[in-house]
Design an enzyme around this catalytic site. Structure first.
Site, PDB file in Angstrom:
ATOM      1  N   GLU A   1      76.174  53.323  -9.846  1.00  0.00           N
ATOM      2  CA  GLU A   1      76.681  53.432 -11.217  1.00  0.00           C
ATOM      3  C   GLU A   1      77.279  54.811 -11.510  1.00  0.00           C
ATOM      4  OE1 GLU A   1      74.181  50.104 -13.703  1.00  0.00           O
ATOM      5  OE2 GLU A   1      73.385  52.131 -13.730  1.00  0.00           O
TER       6      GLU A   1
ATOM      7  N   GLU B   1      73.769  43.511 -10.147  1.00  0.00           N
ATOM      8  CA  GLU B   1      72.539  43.481 -10.939  1.00  0.00           C
ATOM      9  C   GLU B   1      72.724  42.528 -12.119  1.00  0.00           C
ATOM     10  OE1 GLU B   1      71.091  47.277 -12.183  1.00  0.00           O
ATOM     11  OE2 GLU B   1      71.230  48.167 -10.173  1.00  0.00           O
TER      12      GLU B   1
END
Length: 635
Positions: free
Chosen positions: A201, A277
């Site tokens: 991320e 995710e």
């Protein structure tokens, strides 16, 4: 005996040259493929992105993955959790690799016991699961400092997650060691690792455009040859893309799926789509409500993701536990530390039990499978043992007699304490002592929570909201003490460079800096307790002085089973069983019990130590009911 030389033996030299030439001609005619073991001959291409599909060798492949973190699950239960994943119809395991746990001191690596990454990956292969590895160096994962080691913060100019030299030099040394273990586990080397994630991320952080290309090159230079991925949420997808690396997304809602699908198409065109995710629940913070995501909503979202042509990874399939002090924290408008449990309202509970989510997803993935799913293992038994009343006691103030303080003119933050071979203190508590001669207003910067004592009397707390406290009238020389707890370094956000713990800077009384400190490192590792031999403890008094350590015995008269420790009447502290740090408890909730794996218990007597900061209860009650009473699904 004469020394051989080319000059003295020209005939032998010519013979050697002819032998080399002959060997070269023979080897050119060999079919090298016959020298490759049969089980490796078909492993040439690995996982690839071809058009809108993943292809594993020559076969279209859909990733149905789930996340389990080996460092949050007792090693004895790895097989149980992975078998339950396989029986749910998933084909791929994903896991993070926590740098801070594997290199607790600079240059000293630990891949043993519960940190045996290679054993975990090979066990997944044995069970029939592929693996996507997410090695960081930063992983987030709601773990302290996002998995970065605290000793990095000894450098006052440190810029984490950038190409700052002090950071990249540390990453390079860590990757040298880590990748030597990972490379043989790759698909093309006969292992189960089919893809590797580049950092985590980063688009949401985005401090250095050269950083992600650096991490990609660091992986490739050390022998990573499988498919590379990034993963980003809605806040970072546009900025997290790296040339030559497939972008994947992280999300929970239908709205995010629609928006990020459009963004993915614009960013990388007709490429395989993956939700790295899909958040099956969420983590909990102390003092906040327990997070719950309905099982029907999870099934609906998983169906939508797969119907849209995505591969998927369930984060988390099984969350496990933040054993010890490894939990992270968030700090946006206010500081909030994560609870000990990493239950996450995931597909399996913290203790690995089935849930309604498991039942629905088992049926869903079963409907997509070409073959019948393997039967799920039976749930592990739970036991409510007899209550444990502590028999012995040692106040913190008495315990200090058996420790050597660090003497310093000014306060020193945890990370810069001269302990652990110069690597500072990573976790736990630090006690600061000095002498004062007057009352007044005490002011200081405390990270994260400091209980203030005049001699041995608690007068309140300093933290992010309360930065000053009134010292009452005193007579003569008085000992001022501040017991500071690292409640967890921030694991996500822009302020990770500012996560030093303890007393930060000077401590002031009436605007004058206090000096001449005695500092005690209370890391509460196994070695910490070894100094407290049996003769140091006394029987528990009617009115114990706190903070204190309480020692008792938990009796197990049969084969040990999982249990949950309920600390009703206790306020805040830490529990250790047979030397294992189960983590923090705190009566503000939402967590009400601590998970105690049966694998860590002995048949017979088990040592229990409770460190309580403020209020001691009468007993510790083992129960067979988990901390939040989640509804379970029995398959």
């Amino acid at each position: 005996m004469s020394t051989w030389s080319l000059r003295r033996r020209p005939g032998r030299t010519l013979g050697l040259l002819l032998l080399v030439l002959l060997s070269f001609l023979v080897l050119r005619r060999l079919d090298w493929s016959t020298l490759i073991p049969p089980w490796l001959r078909h492993r040439r291409l690995g996982l690839q992105a071809k058009g809108q599909d993943f292809v594993l060798e020559d076969t279209t492949f859909r990733i149905f993955g789930g996340s389990i973190h080996y460092f949050r699950v007792p090693r004895a239960y790895w097989r149980d959790r992975l078998l339950k994943m396989k029986a749910c119809g998933l084909n791929t395991l994903t896991t993070y690799v926590p740098w801070n746990l594997h290199e607790p001191e600079r240059g000293k690596f630990d891949f043993s016991g519960n940190l045996d990454l290679e054993a975990f990956v090979l066990l997944a292969a044995e069970i029939g699961l592929w693996v996507i590895l997410r090695p960081g160096p930063y992983i987030c994962a709601e773990i302290d400092l996002g998995g970065l080691p605290s000793w990095l913060l000894q450098d006052p100019g440190m810029k984490l997650r950038t190409t700052y030299q002090g950071f990249t030099e540390a990453v390079d040394l860590y990757f040298d060691h880590l990748m030597s273990r990972v490379v043989p586990l790759q698909y093309k080397r006969g292992g189960p690792i089919i893809a590797v994630q580049v950092e985590n991320e980063y688009g949401s952080y985005n401090r250095d455009p050269a950083y992600m290309p650096y991490v990609k090159k660091a992986l490739e230079d050390r022998g990573i040859v499988e498919l590379l991925l990034t993963s980003d949420n809605k806040d970072g997808l546009q900025k997290g893309v790296v040339r030559g690396v497939l972008a994947t997304i992280n999300l929970q809602s239908q709205q995010e799926l629609q928006a990020l699908t459009t963004s993915l198409l614009n960013i990388q065109g007709n490429q395989p789509k993956m939700v790295m995710e899909y958040w099956t629940g969420w983590f909990d913070s102390w003092g906040s409500p327990h997070n719950i995501l309905d099982s029907s909503e999870v099934l609906e979202m998983v169906t939508a993701i797969t119907n849209a042509g995505f591969s998927i990874n369930l984060y988390m399939f099984h969350g496990g536990t933040n054993f010890g002090f490894i939990n992270g924290a968030m700090h946006f408008n206010e500081y909030k530390s994560d609870v000990t449990s990493y239950d996450y309202d995931a597909v399996l509970t913290e203790a690995g039990d089935y849930t309604a989510k498991y039942g629905k997803l088992h049926d869903f993935f079963g409907s997509l499978s070409d073959a019948p799913l393997s039967p799920p293992p039976d749930p592990l038994p739970k036991m409510a043992y007899e209550p444990m009343a502590p028999s012995f006691y040692l106040s913190l103030w008495d315990a200090l007699k058996y420790m050597e303080p660090i003497k310093s003119e000014k306060p020193i933050n945890m990370e810069n304490l001269p302990v652990n071979d110069g690597n500072g203190q990573a976790f736990g508590y630090t006690l600061y002592e000095t002498t004062i001669t007057s009352s007044g207003v005490l002011h200081g910067c405390v990270h994260d929570r400091g209980q203030v004592f005049v001699n041995t009397v608690s007068i309140g707390f300093l933290d992010y909201q309360t930065t000053e406290i009134v010292i009452p009238l005193i007579q003569g020389y008085t000992v001022l003490r501040i017991l500071v707890e690292n409640r967890g370094r921030v694991n996500y956000g822009s302020n990770i460079d500012d996560q030093r713990k303890g007393l930060i800077g000077n401590l002031y009384l009436n605007h004058s800096p206090l000096k001449n400190f005695r500092i005690y490192s209370l890391d509460m590792k196994k070695s910490f307790f070894q100094r407290f031999s049996t003769d140091k403890w006394t029987t528990v008094p009617e009115a114990p002085t706190l903070p204190a350590f309480f020692l008792g015995v938990l009796s197990v008269f049969s084969s040990p089973s999982d249990t949950f420790l309920k600390l009703e009447g206790w306020e805040k502290g830490v529990v250790f069983v047979n030397g294992q740090n189960l983590g923090r408890y705190w009566n503000i909730g939402p967590q009400q019990t601590l998970y105690l794996p049966g694998a860590w218990l002995n048949a017979g007597s088990n040592q229990v130590i409770v460190f309580e900061e403020s209020t001691a209860g009468p007993v510790v009650q083992p129960t067979d009911t988990p901390h939040l009473g989640r509804n379970q699904y029995i398959h």
